[in-house]
Motif scaffolding. Structure first.
Motif, PDB file in Angstrom:
ATOM      1  N   LYS A   2       0.825  -1.202   0.000  1.00  0.00           N
ATOM      2  CA  LYS A   2       0.000   0.000   0.000  1.00  0.00           C
ATOM      3  C   LYS A   2       0.863   1.259   0.000  1.00  0.00           C
ATOM      4  N   LYS A   3       1.891   1.271   0.818  1.00  0.00           N
ATOM      5  CA  LYS A   3       2.789   2.423   0.863  1.00  0.00           C
ATOM      6  C   LYS A   3       3.485   2.626  -0.476  1.00  0.00           C
ATOM      7  N   GLU A   4       3.806   1.526  -1.136  1.00  0.00           N
ATOM      8  CA  GLU A   4       4.521   1.613  -2.404  1.00  0.00           C
ATOM      9  C   GLU A   4       3.668   2.255  -3.486  1.00  0.00           C
ATOM     10  N   TYR A   5       2.413   1.793  -3.634  1.00  0.00           N
ATOM     11  CA  TYR A   5       1.615   2.380  -4.711  1.00  0.00           C
ATOM     12  C   TYR A   5       1.096   3.772  -4.358  1.00  0.00           C
ATOM     13  N   GLU A   6       1.022   4.089  -3.077  1.00  0.00           N
ATOM     14  CA  GLU A   6       0.588   5.424  -2.694  1.00  0.00           C
ATOM     15  C   GLU A   6       1.648   6.489  -2.949  1.00  0.00           C
ATOM     16  N   THR A   7       2.879   6.062  -3.218  1.00  0.00           N
ATOM     17  CA  THR A   7       3.936   7.034  -3.545  1.00  0.00           C
ATOM     18  C   THR A   7       3.835   7.509  -4.986  1.00  0.00           C
ATOM     19  N   SER A   8       2.935   6.918  -5.769  1.00  0.00           N
ATOM     20  CA  SER A   8       2.742   7.338  -7.168  1.00  0.00           C
ATOM     21  C   SER A   8       1.280   7.711  -7.390  1.00  0.00           C
ATOM     22  N   PRO A   9       0.814   8.803  -6.803  1.00  0.00           N
ATOM     23  CA  PRO A   9      -0.609   9.150  -6.858  1.00  0.00           C
ATOM     24  C   PRO A   9      -1.146   9.348  -8.268  1.00  0.00           C
ATOM     25  N   ASP A  10      -0.290   9.781  -9.196  1.00  0.00           N
ATOM     26  CA  ASP A  10      -0.767   9.987 -10.567  1.00  0.00           C
ATOM     27  C   ASP A  10      -1.213   8.679 -11.211  1.00  0.00           C
ATOM     28  N   LEU A  11      -0.617   7.560 -10.769  1.00  0.00           N
ATOM     29  CA  LEU A  11      -0.975   6.260 -11.331  1.00  0.00           C
ATOM     30  C   LEU A  11      -2.292   5.727 -10.768  1.00  0.00           C
ATOM     31  N   LEU A  12      -2.823   6.403  -9.745  1.00  0.00           N
ATOM     32  CA  LEU A  12      -4.046   5.946  -9.098  1.00  0.00           C
ATOM     33  C   LEU A  12      -5.292   6.640  -9.645  1.00  0.00           C
ATOM     34  N   LYS A  13      -5.125   7.555 -10.573  1.00  0.00           N
ATOM     35  CA  LYS A  13      -6.265   8.260 -11.132  1.00  0.00           C
ATOM     36  C   LYS A  13      -7.150   7.301 -11.927  1.00  0.00           C
ATOM     37  N   GLY A  14      -8.440   7.580 -11.941  1.00  0.00           N
ATOM     38  CA  GLY A  14      -9.378   6.736 -12.664  1.00  0.00           C
ATOM     39  C   GLY A  14      -9.315   5.302 -12.169  1.00  0.00           C
ATOM     40  N   GLN A  15      -9.290   4.354 -13.096  1.00  0.00           N
ATOM     41  CA  GLN A  15      -9.259   2.936 -12.733  1.00  0.00           C
ATOM     42  C   GLN A  15      -7.881   2.472 -12.288  1.00  0.00           C
ATOM     43  N   GLY A  16      -6.926   3.392 -12.269  1.00  0.00           N
ATOM     44  CA  GLY A  16      -5.596   3.058 -11.768  1.00  0.00           C
ATOM     45  C   GLY A  16      -5.617   2.630 -10.316  1.00  0.00           C
ATOM     46  N   LEU A  17      -6.577   3.155  -9.549  1.00  0.00           N
ATOM     47  CA  LEU A  17      -6.678   2.765  -8.140  1.00  0.00           C
ATOM     48  C   LEU A  17      -7.057   1.285  -8.026  1.00  0.00           C
ATOM     49  N   VAL A  18      -8.032   0.850  -8.823  1.00  0.00           N
ATOM     50  CA  VAL A  18      -8.417  -0.558  -8.802  1.00  0.00           C
ATOM     51  C   VAL A  18      -7.282  -1.425  -9.335  1.00  0.00           C
ATOM     52  N   GLN A  19      -6.582  -0.928 -10.353  1.00  0.00           N
ATOM     53  CA  GLN A  19      -5.436  -1.663 -10.879  1.00  0.00           C
ATOM     54  C   GLN A  19      -4.424  -1.909  -9.769  1.00  0.00           C
ATOM     55  N   ALA A  20      -4.194  -0.900  -8.934  1.00  0.00           N
ATOM     56  CA  ALA A  20      -3.253  -1.042  -7.826  1.00  0.00           C
ATOM     57  C   ALA A  20      -3.736  -2.095  -6.832  1.00  0.00           C
ATOM     58  N   PHE A  21      -5.043  -2.084  -6.540  1.00  0.00           N
ATOM     59  CA  PHE A  21      -5.596  -3.072  -5.610  1.00  0.00           C
ATOM     60  C   PHE A  21      -5.404  -4.488  -6.153  1.00  0.00           C
ATOM     61  N   LEU A  22      -5.785  -4.692  -7.410  1.00  0.00           N
ATOM     62  CA  LEU A  22      -5.817  -6.037  -7.979  1.00  0.00           C
ATOM     63  C   LEU A  22      -4.441  -6.534  -8.410  1.00  0.00           C
TER      64      LEU A  22
END
Length: 409
Positions: free
Chosen positions: A199-219
């Motif tokens: 979680k800490k790792e993907y939260e360091t790249s907030p631009d990648l979490l926009k739109g469906q990027g957040l679900v991509q990070a989860f899955l």
């Protein structure tokens, strides 16, 4: 808070007339006999980080003859339209004293009429109160509205969430994620297990979490999804995924859909709803509603999805959402007592049986941490709304021990 002699006098008046006077941090904004409104300096205090800066009301407001605000909420009189007036006013006075913790409001509707309205401490009739996890119930109703309008179907509840999310990269998805259906996500049984390190790792790249990027990070970062892992787990991921599905299937955006197809329809204009890292409204928490607007959500649900004769949410969805889909061990949940038993979970709505004497009543409720509750008891034609701001608040316990007796005698 200790009741001073002035309030004791007012409480006696309340027993006779149904209304107690009040004052607030900005008394210039108040009218005698009117429910407390937010001062000009308080109107932005609708989320937790600023809500705790609010000054407590100097005197609580208690009303057994709520005012007709022309807001689509019918009003009545406690004791005349049902309920024991003395018992409920006594309870409200004890709430004002702090006997049950830091409650901010208590509203009771009986037989489709608001018969009791009260505000304490940080409660203001016109200030949206942070909802915490009660937001999940509103997210559920938004899915129900999408089904009613044909953007989803009841059968779609059993389809994998990834089938709706076309922007995902399927080559990066963890094994088993195809088994996360919309039904699983709405019952908090997706099986997602994400380590703090991931979680800490993907939260360091907030631009990648926009739109469906957040679900991509989860899955991408979850442990493999297995039948054993898909048990009830109260984590924020599932409602965030559900909000993504809503955004994917409705025209425009989830945010606009919720506003135009639900909030506007039931007359909710004064609210707040924060966004998550994806840019979408937060599914797990983050909304703010006034107590009267919480009652509107309760009215919509109690009336099986109808509002002013229009079917906004299908009856079949309401029955599913508010019914007990998941059985929960009584020792695993915080709100059970010897007379609150058989806890369960539907589509972001909780269930429990409340016993008074030899009789048990089925309840379903939207619940938010800190005391934001919408409690429906169909057999008694009751809707109970509470707001509060302390973790030890127990609205179901207050309902069982203090409120039901006033409506079952």
């Amino acid at each position: 808070m200790t009741i001073n002699s002035t309030f004791k006098t007012l409480a006696i008046i309340a027993l006779l007339s149904g209304v107690s006077s009040h004052a607030s941090a900005d008394s210039n904004n108040q009218s005698e006999g009117k429910a407390p409104k937010a001062a000009s300096s308080e109107v932005s205090h609708k989320f937790w980080n600023s809500f705790f800066d609010l000054t407590s009301l100097k005197t609580s407001f208690i009303d057994t003859t709520p005012e007709d605000k022309n807001d689509a909420i019918p009003v009545g009189k406690l004791g005349v339209d049902g309920g024991d007036k003395d018992m409920i006013v006594k309870l409200a006075n004890e709430m004002a004293e702090g006997k049950f913790g830091d409650f901010d409001s208590l509203l009771i509707a009986h037989r489709d009429k608001l018969v009791f309205e009260s505000y304490f401490r940080r409660g203001r009739i016109d200030l949206p109160h942070p909802q915490s996890s009660a937001t999940k119930a509103y997210t559920s109703m938004a899915i129900g509205r999408a089904i009613q309008m044909g953007y989803l179907s009841m059968a779609d509840l059993n389809k994998p969430v990834i089938s709706f999310l076309k922007d995902l990269d399927p080559t990066k998805l963890v094994e088993g994620t195809e088994n996360i259906t919309l039904h699983k996500a709405m019952t908090m049984t997706s099986g997602l297990k994400i380590s703090d390190e991931s979680k800490k790792e993907y939260e360091t790249s907030p631009d990648l979490l926009k739109g469906q990027g957040l679900v991509q990070a989860f899955l991408t970062n979850t442990a493999p999804i297995t039948k054993a892992s898909q048990t009830h787990d109260y984590k924020p991921y599932d409602p965030q995924i559900v909000m993504q599905v809503l955004d994917a299937v409705v025209p425009g955006s989830a945010e606009n859909f919720i506003k135009t197809e639900l909030l506007d329809k039931i007359g909710i204009e004064n609210y707040g709803w924060r966004k998550d890292a994806s840019g979408l409204p937060r599914g797990p928490s983050g909304s703010s509603m006034t107590s009267r607007n919480m009652l509107k959500w309760g009215m919509l649900t109690k009336n099986k999805g109808k509002w002013n004769g229009t079917q906004l949410v299908g009856e079949d969805f309401i029955a599913k959402a508010t019914g007990k889909i998941i059985e929960i061990n009584e020792d695993d949940i915080f709100f059970t007592t010897e007379n609150i038993t058989k806890p369960g979970y539907g589509y972001y709505w909780w269930q429990a049986d409340i016993k008074i004497g030899d009789k048990s009543y089925f309840t379903t409720s939207a619940q938010g941490g800190g005391g934001q509750y919408i409690i429906l008891i169909d057999e008694l034609d009751l809707i109970i709304v509470t707001t509060a701001h302390a973790r030890n608040i127990r609205p179901l316990k207050v309902t069982a021990n203090e409120i039901l007796q006033a409506f079952t005698q």
